[in-house]
Scaffold this motif. Structure first.
Motif, PDB file in Angstrom:
ATOM      1  N   UNK A 210       0.852  -1.192   0.000  1.00 51.49           N
ATOM      2  CA  UNK A 210       0.000   0.000   0.000  1.00 51.49           C
ATOM      3  C   UNK A 210       0.888   1.243   0.000  1.00 51.49           C
ATOM      4  N   UNK A 211       0.782   2.042  -1.050  1.00 48.74           N
ATOM      5  CA  UNK A 211       1.676   3.179  -1.216  1.00 48.74           C
ATOM      6  C   UNK A 211       1.486   4.255  -0.161  1.00 48.74           C
ATOM      7  N   UNK A 212       0.316   4.308   0.444  1.00 51.40           N
ATOM      8  CA  UNK A 212       0.054   5.326   1.450  1.00 51.40           C
ATOM      9  C   UNK A 212       0.738   5.022   2.784  1.00 51.40           C
ATOM     10  N   UNK A 213       1.302   3.822   2.911  1.00 53.48           N
ATOM     11  CA  UNK A 213       1.985   3.429   4.148  1.00 53.48           C
ATOM     12  C   UNK A 213       3.489   3.569   3.938  1.00 53.48           C
ATOM     13  N   UNK A 214       4.195   4.264   4.828  1.00 50.49           N
ATOM     14  CA  UNK A 214       5.639   4.456   4.635  1.00 50.49           C
ATOM     15  C   UNK A 214       6.411   3.158   4.851  1.00 50.49           C
ATOM     16  N   UNK A 215       7.549   3.020   4.188  1.00 53.42           N
ATOM     17  CA  UNK A 215       8.379   1.825   4.395  1.00 53.42           C
ATOM     18  C   UNK A 215       9.045   1.856   5.762  1.00 53.42           C
ATOM     19  N   UNK A 216       9.522   0.712   6.189  1.00 50.29           N
ATOM     20  CA  UNK A 216      10.298   0.596   7.422  1.00 50.29           C
ATOM     21  C   UNK A 216      11.766   0.542   7.025  1.00 50.29           C
ATOM     22  N   UNK A 217      12.547   1.481   7.515  1.00 49.31           N
ATOM     23  CA  UNK A 217      13.964   1.577   7.150  1.00 49.31           C
ATOM     24  C   UNK A 217      14.816   1.275   8.374  1.00 49.31           C
ATOM     25  N   UNK A 218      15.735   0.344   8.226  1.00 47.09           N
ATOM     26  CA  UNK A 218      16.624  -0.027   9.324  1.00 47.09           C
ATOM     27  C   UNK A 218      18.076  -0.041   8.824  1.00 47.09           C
ATOM     28  N   UNK A 219      18.990   0.340   9.704  1.00 48.98           N
ATOM     29  CA  UNK A 219      20.416   0.261   9.398  1.00 48.98           C
ATOM     30  C   UNK A 219      20.862  -1.189   9.528  1.00 48.98           C
ATOM     31  N   UNK A 220      21.894  -1.537   8.795  1.00 52.56           N
ATOM     32  CA  UNK A 220      22.393  -2.917   8.848  1.00 52.56           C
ATOM     33  C   UNK A 220      22.784  -3.348  10.266  1.00 52.56           C
ATOM     34  N   UNK A 221      23.192  -2.377  11.092  1.00 53.03           N
ATOM     35  CA  UNK A 221      23.614  -2.703  12.458  1.00 53.03           C
ATOM     36  C   UNK A 221      22.436  -2.795  13.427  1.00 53.03           C
ATOM     37  N   UNK A 222      21.251  -2.427  12.987  1.00 55.54           N
ATOM     38  CA  UNK A 222      20.078  -2.531  13.857  1.00 55.54           C
ATOM     39  C   UNK A 222      19.716  -3.999  14.090  1.00 55.54           C
ATOM     40  N   UNK A 223      19.022  -4.279  15.183  1.00 51.33           N
ATOM     41  CA  UNK A 223      18.638  -5.668  15.489  1.00 51.33           C
ATOM     42  C   UNK A 223      17.484  -6.145  14.602  1.00 51.33           C
ATOM     43  N   UNK A 224      17.831  -6.531  13.387  1.00 49.05           N
ATOM     44  CA  UNK A 224      16.843  -7.008  12.416  1.00 49.05           C
ATOM     45  C   UNK A 224      17.267  -8.397  11.951  1.00 49.05           C
ATOM     46  N   UNK A 225      16.312  -9.312  11.907  1.00 43.86           N
ATOM     47  CA  UNK A 225      16.604 -10.672  11.453  1.00 43.86           C
ATOM     48  C   UNK A 225      15.555 -11.091  10.431  1.00 43.86           C
ATOM     49  N   UNK A 226      16.007 -11.504   9.256  1.00 42.95           N
ATOM     50  CA  UNK A 226      15.106 -12.018   8.229  1.00 42.95           C
ATOM     51  C   UNK A 226      14.778 -13.474   8.565  1.00 42.95           C
ATOM     52  N   UNK A 227      13.510 -13.769   8.794  1.00 36.93           N
ATOM     53  CA  UNK A 227      13.111 -15.145   9.086  1.00 36.93           C
ATOM     54  C   UNK A 227      13.134 -15.977   7.807  1.00 36.93           C
ATOM     55  N   UNK A 228      12.636 -15.393   6.710  1.00 36.27           N
ATOM     56  CA  UNK A 228      12.660 -16.091   5.435  1.00 36.27           C
ATOM     57  C   UNK A 228      11.694 -15.477   4.444  1.00 36.27           C
ATOM     58  N   UNK A 229      11.843 -15.809   3.167  1.00 33.45           N
ATOM     59  CA  UNK A 229      10.913 -15.315   2.151  1.00 33.45           C
ATOM     60  C   UNK A 229       9.585 -16.054   2.198  1.00 33.45           C
ATOM     61  N   UNK A 230       8.510 -15.357   1.855  1.00 37.17           N
ATOM     62  CA  UNK A 230       7.183 -15.972   1.812  1.00 37.17           C
ATOM     63  C   UNK A 230       7.073 -16.808   0.543  1.00 37.17           C
ATOM     64  N   UNK A 231       6.700 -18.080   0.703  1.00 40.55           N
ATOM     65  CA  UNK A 231       6.591 -18.985  -0.446  1.00 40.55           C
ATOM     66  C   UNK A 231       5.162 -19.464  -0.685  1.00 40.55           C
ATOM     67  N   UNK A 232       4.251 -19.157   0.233  1.00 39.26           N
ATOM     68  CA  UNK A 232       2.859 -19.620   0.106  1.00 39.26           C
ATOM     69  C   UNK A 232       1.984 -18.723   0.952  1.00 39.26           C
ATOM     70  N   UNK A 233       0.739 -18.536   0.498  1.00 33.49           N
ATOM     71  CA  UNK A 233      -0.220 -17.806   1.318  1.00 33.49           C
ATOM     72  C   UNK A 233      -1.600 -18.403   1.121  1.00 33.49           C
ATOM     73  N   UNK A 234      -2.409 -18.280   2.146  1.00 37.33           N
ATOM     74  CA  UNK A 234      -3.784 -18.748   2.103  1.00 37.33           C
ATOM     75  C   UNK A 234      -4.511 -18.181   3.288  1.00 37.33           C
TER      76      UNK A 234
END
Length: 239
Positions: A210-234
């Motif tokens: 949704x373009x009206x919602x701003x993105x979330x921007x984090x620095x590489x050193x921030x505590x961010x962890x990618x769990x994984x890419x979405x491969x299915x939805x229902x």
């Protein structure tokens, strides 16, 4: 000439709709997973306006049964219908069993700023579909979606939207590519979020649909962890 909806759909139509809902799939998702049907055909099937064995043809029926997780025997038991094709069931490939992997919904991921509780439960995904995606079942984690920032404002892109209440499965066995939708842990806000992922210089940016919602921007050193890419939805709120 417009078709008149049936007041009381036949038993086989109700059975097809019930199986789709049991799997947590939308009509659009059934159509996309089949690769042969479209959403209108699925809708007409569930309303009893087209007949699965008389109108669909062998290839589309085979694709429908694969998505619904029915063997030919289960199809006839649930719907009360018999094949009307000249070919044998074996020649059509309709006797192949579909096996599912079942996963618990582990947590809720945030898509926006809503705070509506999202139910947990179990989700079943065809193992064949996971293999086609190169995903090992042991690497799958399933989450419930809370919020609507991943619902596209473009009508044309609605089939690609991730709606509130949907369930999403991620592959923890690989890192995402730029532009993929991911589930990630945002340690600054202590929430799991679902967004489109991209790295830009020293920053990791999570984009909503949704373009009206701003993105979330984090620095590489921030505590961010990618769990994984979405491969299915229902989800129960689709279709």
């Amino acid at each position: 000439m417009e078709e008149t909806p049936l007041m009381h759909p036949p038993h086989w139509a109700t059975a097809i709709r019930a199986q789709r809902q049991h799997l947590g799939l939308s009509q659009t998702q059934v159509a996309q997973a089949s690769r042969l049907l479209n959403q209108t055909e699925v809708s007409r099937l569930e309303r009893g306006l087209i007949h699965p064995t008389l109108d669909l043809g062998a290839a589309k029926l085979r694709a429908l049964l694969r998505v619904l997780g029915w063997s030919l025997r289960e199809f006839t038991q649930k719907t009360g219908l018999e094949l009307a094709f000249e070919e044998s069931p074996q020649a059509l490939g309709l006797e192949a069993e579909v096996h599912f992997a079942t996963f618990p919904v582990q947590a809720t991921v945030l898509a926006g700023h809503q705070n509506t509780p999202t139910g947990e439960g179990l989700v079943s995904i065809p193992i064949e579909d996971l293999k086609a995606l190169g995903v090992r079942p042991e690497n799958v984690r399933v989450f419930a979606v809370n919020g609507d920032c991943m619902v596209s404002e473009s009508v044309r892109a609605m089939s690609q939207s991730i709606a509130p209440g949907d369930r999403v499965a991620v592959d923890t066995g690989r890192m995402p590519q730029a532009g993929e939708v991911v589930v990630a842990w945002d340690g600054l806000n202590e929430v799991l979020l679902i967004k489109r992922y991209r790295e830009e210089g020293e920053h990791i940016v999570f984009y909503p649909a949704r373009r009206s919602v701003p993105p979330v921007v984090r620095h590489r050193d921030d505590p961010v962890k990618i769990i994984g890419p979405v491969v299915w939805r229902g989800g129960p709120f689709r279709g």
